[in-house]
Scaffold this motif. Structure first.
Motif, PDB file in Angstrom:
ATOM      1  N   PRO A 171       0.834  -1.234   0.083  1.00  0.00           N
ATOM      2  CA  PRO A 171       0.097  -0.023  -0.027  1.00  0.00           C
ATOM      3  C   PRO A 171       0.908   1.333  -0.127  1.00  0.00           C
ATOM      4  CG  PRO A 171      -0.126  -1.046   2.256  1.00  0.00           C
ATOM      5  CD  PRO A 171       0.875  -1.926   1.392  1.00  0.00           C
ATOM      6  N   ARG A 172       0.330   2.304  -0.511  1.00  0.00           N
ATOM      7  CA  ARG A 172       0.950   3.831  -0.504  1.00  0.00           C
ATOM      8  C   ARG A 172       1.263   3.955   0.998  1.00  0.00           C
ATOM      9  NH1 ARG A 172       0.326   9.334  -0.054  1.00  0.00           N
ATOM     10  NH2 ARG A 172      -1.950   9.043  -0.004  1.00  0.00           N
ATOM     11  N   PRO A 173       2.162   4.632   1.283  1.00  0.00           N
ATOM     12  CA  PRO A 173       2.811   5.046   2.673  1.00  0.00           C
ATOM     13  C   PRO A 173       1.545   6.068   3.284  1.00  0.00           C
ATOM     14  CG  PRO A 173       4.594   5.121   1.259  1.00  0.00           C
ATOM     15  CD  PRO A 173       3.486   4.924   0.644  1.00  0.00           C
ATOM     16  N   ALA A 174       1.170   5.972   4.362  1.00  0.00           N
ATOM     17  CA  ALA A 174       0.273   6.617   5.186  1.00  0.00           C
ATOM     18  C   ALA A 174       0.918   8.141   5.480  1.00  0.00           C
ATOM     19  CB  ALA A 174      -0.358   6.169   6.458  1.00  0.00           C
ATOM     20  N   MET A 175       1.071   8.917   4.481  1.00  0.00           N
ATOM     21  CA  MET A 175       1.683  10.279   4.468  1.00  0.00           C
ATOM     22  C   MET A 175       1.078  11.288   3.293  1.00  0.00           C
ATOM     23  SD  MET A 175       5.526   9.792   3.192  1.00  0.00           S
ATOM     24  CE  MET A 175       5.767   8.243   4.251  1.00  0.00           C
ATOM     25  N   LEU A 203       9.084   0.123   5.612  1.00  0.00           N
ATOM     26  CA  LEU A 203      10.151   0.153   4.537  1.00  0.00           C
ATOM     27  C   LEU A 203       9.790  -0.307   3.145  1.00  0.00           C
ATOM     28  CD1 LEU A 203      13.059   1.215   3.994  1.00  0.00           C
ATOM     29  CD2 LEU A 203      13.721  -1.039   4.802  1.00  0.00           C
ATOM     30  N   PRO A 204       9.258  -1.321   2.898  1.00  0.00           N
ATOM     31  CA  PRO A 204       8.713  -1.771   1.825  1.00  0.00           C
ATOM     32  C   PRO A 204       7.758  -0.703   0.866  1.00  0.00           C
ATOM     33  CG  PRO A 204       8.745  -3.674   2.939  1.00  0.00           C
ATOM     34  CD  PRO A 204       8.973  -2.389   3.944  1.00  0.00           C
ATOM     35  N   SER A 205       6.986  -0.124   1.589  1.00  0.00           N
ATOM     36  CA  SER A 205       6.080   0.868   0.885  1.00  0.00           C
ATOM     37  C   SER A 205       6.934   2.105   0.644  1.00  0.00           C
ATOM     38  CB  SER A 205       4.765   1.141   1.973  1.00  0.00           C
ATOM     39  OG  SER A 205       5.316   1.591   3.022  1.00  0.00           O
TER      40      SER A 205
END
Length: 298
Positions: A52-56, A171-173
């Motif tokens: 998933p896309r990072p939550a930022m 880290l993977p996202s």
């Protein structure tokens, strides 16, 4: 550190040390900006479909990808194309330590410790010796571009720290979605500076060597290297893991000598030793009694 994790650390150091030889081989048939685009295409796909896309906010992801992915590797690949030896690049790029300290002081308000005032002049003088005593095996533009790559890495470290303080992300996202940022800019810069004819010729004459280098940069140096490094940082204190990065230029310079027939001059070896000594003081100086404040005696 357990024996298994020591072996994993050695594997990371080997992967990242050989990374510079792989770049040099890749540049034999692929122009640097196109190589950067192909590297991150490999980093992103198919990973971006699985994480998933990072939550930022997007602005932080764009800042991270622009600095640590686009800026760092556009300058590094161009530097090695324009005369920066692979072994020297593996060492000079570690000057990101210096830039990280400078940017952290400017933007994060972090104060320098006493050992930093010893470490940075040592590393700086070592870099001066490397740059001025190459005797034809190093170009000025290659050296300057490598410093620009190190500055982008240092800026990316500060951005990464801000992300870590503000948001919780894996880290993977961050690798996958941060790698998405530079792909179109790399292709656009390649079209602008390298030209459609060279791009077409490089892709039509794509060799097995070029393919293997792209795969190495995408999956071995990036996914395997960062994945194992992240595992080590999760299991052990940063102070125990971070000094291992000092071995990367050692592997890089030995590999370049064996595989690319690169031979630094004696003064460049001296400069390399001073740079590494400066980095050792930077990483371990806070533990040395010379840099600790003396307690008042009664």
């Amino acid at each position: 550190m357990q024996t298994k994790d020591k072996c994993l650390a050695a594997l990371v150091i080997l992967c990242w040390g050989l990374n510079f030889v792989a770049i040099k081989w890749g540049l034999e048939g692929i122009p640097p900006l196109l190589l950067g685009a192909l590297r991150f295409v490999g980093v992103v796909f198919p990973a971006i479909l699985l994480v998933p896309r990072p939550a930022m906010p997007w602005r932080w992801l764009l800042a991270y990808g622009s600095a640590i992915s686009l800026g760092q590797f556009a300058f590094l690949f161009s530097a090695m194309k324009f005369g920066m030896p692979a072994g020297m690049a593996s060492l000079v790029l570690q000057s990101q330590v210096v830039f990280t300290l400078l940017f952290a002081m400017i933007w994060l308000g972090e104060r320098w410790q006493p050992h930093h005032w010893v470490a940075l002049p040592l590393a700086g003088f070592g870099l001066y010796l490397i740059a001025t005593h190459g005797e034809g095996n190093l170009t000025l533009i290659g050296f300057v571009l490598t410093l620009c790559a190190a500055a982008c890495w240092g800026l990316g470290n500060v951005i990464n720290r801000q992300i870590g303080l503000r948001y919780h992300t894996s880290l993977p996202s961050l690798i996958a979605w941060g790698g998405l940022v530079p792909i179109l800019p790399f292709f656009a810069l390649s079209w602008l500076f390298e030209g459609p004819e060279l791009i077409a010729s490089s892709l039509l004459n794509f060799s097995w060597q070029g393919l293997l280098c792209v795969l190495y940069l995408s999956y071995v140096a990036t996914w395997l290297g960062y994945g194992l490094w992240g595992r080590l940082l999760m299991r052990y204190p940063v102070a125990q893991v971070a000094p291992l990065s000092l071995l990367i230029p050692c592997v890089g310079m030995v590999a370049a000598a064996l595989l690319l027939d690169e031979h630094p001059t004696p003064l460049q070896w001296l400069g390399s030793g001073l740079v590494l000594l400066g980095f050792v003081v930077h990483l371990l100086g806070s533990r040395l009694r010379w840099f600790k404040p003396q307690s008042a005696t009664r």
